[in-house]
Write an enzyme that holds these catalytic residues in place. Structure first.
Site, short mmCIF file in Angstrom:
data_model
loop_
_atom_site.label_atom_id
_atom_site.label_comp_id
_atom_site.label_asym_id
_atom_site.label_seq_id
_atom_site.Cartn_x
_atom_site.Cartn_y
_atom_site.Cartn_z
N SER A 199 30.43 -17.91 -13.17
CA SER A 199 31.70 -17.47 -13.20
C SER A 199 32.13 -16.49 -11.87
O SER A 199 32.20 -16.76 -10.98
CB SER A 199 31.72 -16.64 -14.55
OG SER A 199 33.18 -16.65 -15.03
N ASP A 328 37.14 -26.44 -19.35
CA ASP A 328 36.98 -25.05 -19.01
C ASP A 328 38.24 -24.29 -19.28
O ASP A 328 39.27 -24.31 -18.48
CB ASP A 328 36.31 -24.73 -17.65
CG ASP A 328 35.76 -23.21 -17.52
OD1 ASP A 328 36.12 -22.43 -18.34
OD2 ASP A 328 35.05 -23.05 -16.55
N HIS A 357 33.30 -22.94 -21.08
CA HIS A 357 32.81 -22.02 -20.00
C HIS A 357 31.39 -21.61 -20.06
O HIS A 357 31.22 -20.93 -20.98
CB HIS A 357 33.98 -20.91 -19.87
CG HIS A 357 33.91 -19.95 -18.67
ND1 HIS A 357 34.15 -20.11 -17.60
CD2 HIS A 357 33.34 -18.60 -18.75
CE1 HIS A 357 33.80 -19.16 -16.73
NE2 HIS A 357 33.47 -18.30 -17.64
#
Length: 401
Positions: A199, A328, A357
């Site tokens: 991320s 996502d 995610h």
């Protein structure tokens, strides 16, 4: 008078098992057609793509997301809950790295069962994550099983350490990562080095690789990023959509605000207005109230322009494997730089149809597969091949264009 049967009348006389079977069949057909697919692989023909095709067999398999939990937000939340509950805490060897401005970061090492000269993988957690984050533990354990040494880079104020200065971290600043890399290499000369960012950790790593360009090639054998919000503008728009996306957004924003409150409680002379920061309800508002002022950006647009990564892929020279899900909630599919990856011989973009995610849950009973989910299997196969002598990966690097 003509008698008309309503749908409810029909359902009342049809056996329930038959109705259930019909609905189940329709649902399963939808699942097979919409969710179960081979991953899309975007990478220009060349030695790196051929290396992946020859040595990473998972790329030729369909991704089968958990049948009863393949919606994007459900994957995101359930994956985190399962891994948090089922994976035990890891006993790291902690090292505190003092930085030139007086700040500090925690480096958590796992080297159990590894040779002194085993390759090292640096792991960069997400926005508010640290070394005990569920997804980090998954990757750390996978690396350890391969015999790789791991060091988790905990950003300032995270991982149980306090802030020493008012400065924290952001996606567009790589100074702390540069210091960590220099430190790790100084302690381990002539040891192969790799990195994985998840991320926002992937944003920081990607921006570092793009800024260093060919110089990064001398430091890293390979890298991997997972669930990166490539286009920060579109990612912010997506995570601000009501209702569920916005809930995730606000949860992360609360974590950022607590980090700053920790500095104030320690008596550090802070140059920010805590009351203004507490009003932040989204990550974008937090960035406007804190990040842009702290790091000297003109505004949020300026910060996100420098942080975004989708337009910098041509600068990355280190072989980089990227994993994203098409659904996502932090990054819509049209924001993933597929075309740029298709034109790059150093970057391979792997996109699954589902996964959320940092989710990527597989199997009917994912609770029994927390350490063998898609994300960790791809990580393991990739780095196992990178550091396996017979694959000739380092010869590939020496002869690459």
């Amino acid at each position: 008078m003509e008698w008309m049967l309503t749908p409810l009348d029909i359902l009342s006389v049809v056996p329930r098992w038959y109705v259930g079977a019909c609905f189940g069949t329709v649902f399963f057909i939808y699942y097979l057609r919409d969710a179960v697919k081979l991953p899309t692989i975007a990478c220009a023909p060349g030695k790196f793509r051929q290396f992946l095709e020859d040595n990473v067999p998972i790329l030729k398999e369909k991704f089968w997301p958990t049948l009863w939990c393949f919606e994007s937000r459900a994957q995101t939340v359930l994956a985190s809950l399962l891994r948090s509950q089922l994976l035990p805490e890891i006993l790291y060897r902690r090292e505190i790295l003092r930085l030139s401005d007086g700040g500090q970061v925690a480096l958590d090492w796992l080297e159990d069962g590894c040779a002194p000269k085993s390759p090292i993988v640096i792991i960069l957690p997400g926005l508010t994550g640290a070394s005990q984050a569920d997804y980090v533990k998954t990757l750390v354990r996978a690396a350890n099983k391969l015999g790789l040494r791991v060091v988790v880079f905990n950003n300032r104020g995270l991982g149980g350490i306090s802030l020493k200065t008012p400065r924290t971290y952001c996606a567009a600043n790589c100074e702390d990562l540069s210091a960590v890399i220099h430190h790790v290499q100084t302690l381990n000369p002539n040891v192969p080095l790799a990195a994985t960012g998840i991320s926002m950790g992937g944003l920081i790593l990607g921006n570092y690789l793009a800024a260093e360009e060919l110089a990064a090639r001398k430091k890293f054998a390979a890298a991997m990023v997972i669930s990166v919000p490539w286009n920060v503008f579109k990612g912010s728009e997506s995570i601000e959509k009501p209702f569920l996306n916005l809930m995730l957004n606000r949860h992360l924003c609360e974590g950022l605000c607590k980090l700053i409150e920790g500095a104030e409680e320690l008596g550090i002379d802070v140059p920010w207005d805590m009351n203004e920061i507490r009003k932040s309800r989204t990550i974008r508002e937090f960035d406007a109230n804190f990040t842009v002022k702290q790091f000297g950006f003109k505004d949020v647009f300026d910060y996100y322009s420098q942080a975004t990564l989708h337009n910098k892929l041509h600068k990355i020279a280190v072989p980089l494997l990227c994993l994203n899900a098409a659904d996502d909630p932090f990054q819509p599919l049209d924001a993933i730089p597929v075309e740029a990856a298709n034109n790059s011989k150093n970057i391979a973009m792997v996109i699954t149809a589902r996964g959320g995610h940092i989710g990527f849950l597989e199997g009917i009973m994912p609770a029994y597969q927390t350490e063998t989910q898609y994300m960790s299997r791809l990580f393991s196969q990739y780095f196992s091949a990178v550091f396996r002598e017979e694959t000739g990966f380092f010869n590939l690097l020496d002869k690459a264009d």
